[in-house]
Design an enzyme around this catalytic site. Sequence first.
Site, PDB file in Angstrom:
ATOM      1  N   THR A  29     -26.968  60.608  36.989  1.00 19.58           N
ATOM      2  CA  THR A  29     -25.740  60.076  37.601  1.00 19.58           C
ATOM      3  C   THR A  29     -25.657  58.542  37.526  1.00 19.58           C
ATOM      4  OG1 THR A  29     -26.776  60.010  39.777  1.00 19.58           O
ATOM      5  CG2 THR A  29     -25.534  62.000  39.217  1.00 19.58           C
ATOM      6  N   ASP A  30     -26.797  57.878  37.328  1.00 20.71           N
ATOM      7  CA  ASP A  30     -26.802  56.405  37.434  1.00 20.71           C
ATOM      8  C   ASP A  30     -25.840  55.734  36.458  1.00 20.71           C
ATOM      9  OD1 ASP A  30     -28.688  56.780  39.343  1.00 20.71           O
ATOM     10  OD2 ASP A  30     -30.369  55.935  38.222  1.00 20.71           O
ATOM     11  N   THR A  84     -31.387  63.686  37.051  1.00 22.72           N
ATOM     12  CA  THR A  84     -31.869  64.401  38.239  1.00 22.72           C
ATOM     13  C   THR A  84     -31.585  65.895  38.152  1.00 22.72           C
ATOM     14  OG1 THR A  84     -31.729  62.465  39.648  1.00 22.72           O
ATOM     15  CG2 THR A  84     -31.517  64.576  40.749  1.00 22.72           C
ATOM     16  N   SER A 122     -31.071  58.422  33.400  1.00 23.68           N
ATOM     17  CA  SER A 122     -29.936  57.784  32.722  1.00 23.68           C
ATOM     18  C   SER A 122     -29.995  56.262  32.777  1.00 23.68           C
ATOM     19  CB  SER A 122     -28.602  58.316  33.235  1.00 23.68           C
ATOM     20  OG  SER A 122     -28.315  57.806  34.498  1.00 23.68           O
TER      21      SER A 122
HETATM   22  N1  ASP Z   1     -32.279  58.677  38.032  1.00 27.91           N
HETATM   23  C1  ASP Z   1     -31.305  59.645  37.862  1.00 27.91           C
HETATM   24  C2  ASP Z   1     -30.555  59.384  36.567  1.00 27.91           C
HETATM   25  O1  ASP Z   1     -30.996  59.840  35.547  1.00 27.91           O
HETATM   26  C3  ASP Z   1     -30.374  59.761  39.014  1.00 27.91           C
HETATM   27  C4  ASP Z   1     -29.535  60.965  38.884  1.00 27.91           C
HETATM   28  O2  ASP Z   1     -29.479  61.648  37.912  1.00 27.91           O
HETATM   29  O3  ASP Z   1     -28.842  61.245  39.880  1.00 27.91           O
HETATM   30  O4  ASP Z   1     -29.536  58.729  36.569  1.00 27.91           O
END
Ligand code: ASP
Length: 352
Positions: free
Chosen positions: A114-115, A37, A81
């Site tokens: 973050t995932d 993100t 992620s």
């Molecule tokens: N979908 C995103 C990721 O790559 C979510 C994030 O980065 O907060 O994990």
Amino acid sequence: MKPIRLVLLSLCLPILAGRLVAAAELPLVKILSTGGTIASRYDPVQKGFVPALSGEQLVEAVPEISTVARLEVEAVASIGSSDMTPEIWLKLAQRANEVLADPKYSGVVITHGTDTMEETAYFLDLTVTSNKPVILVGAQRAASIKDTDGPRNLMGAVRVAVSPEAVGKGAMIVMNGEINAAREVTKTSTLDVGTFRTLEFGKLGYVEDDGVRFYRAPTRRQTIPVGPATKLGRIEIVMHYAGADGSVIRGLLQQGGLDGLVIAGAGLGHVSGSMFDAIEQVRARGIPVVISTRVHTGRTLPLYAAKGSGVSLVKIGCVEADNLSPQKARVLLMLALTRTKETEALKTYFQH
Ligand code: ASP
């Protein structure tokens, strides 16, 4: 001196530890970008956010960073992620180890979704052999959102990466002004910017505009070095829930190719009697099984004797995960299996 000249001078001479330093004297940090993100923008065609920004663009959005460090940027991936893989972990570990072995670098910052960030962080905590800091950073609000948290988080991450106090503390996640240790941290909220928390023991410290403050250090760190020949096995996680009968495990066995299994048990690490039967089949094939819990805090413990409870699982050679979450127990099992398959030897990794 005219005020305008003073401003120009202060731009060229950042303040480091209370003294003016020339930019060339600033510590050097390598940014390894992977997407997430923090690097995402809204795509009106796909009607959703997609990773789009390069590491260079992320850095350009935070010109103040040039007052605390010199940066070099390198792309390792450009993915959400949820598409992170053990193969990319190996690549990240290799690059982090190469970079940090070079005395000219003070630390590494990895921009990441973050995932699954906590899994990557723990993998690097276990596999980076340098004691220089490895910092993971992301954002909950995409780069194209007006109040994105990305730039502030990136600034904080670089501040920690150059902090002498961060040396020896392994991989850390730095977001929302908080520093958390890789082994302990977990994502706690799907949307809150303060999502990364160490539920049981609390954060290591803070990073604010006035610097970095640590209040404690992670004590249960270990290193399992990897190399170009490292092969990571297939480790699956199966959760117990009311009515779970072990059919997912039987399906995995039928499919073949399973190298290890992590159980996200209930409570202290419990499963049903019929799920126990399936785990027994896994053990009968010599496949290691680690018992973790779906509960967010506390450790697993063989207290109860019923079939499927801890005492019975330990009896058939399952290994207790201590307080590692299922997803972190999987990372440790994956790496420990590059060294041993023996129950007693595996136990030492989980008790460390
Ligand atoms: N979908 C995103 C990721 O790559 C979510 C994030 O980065 O907060 O994990």
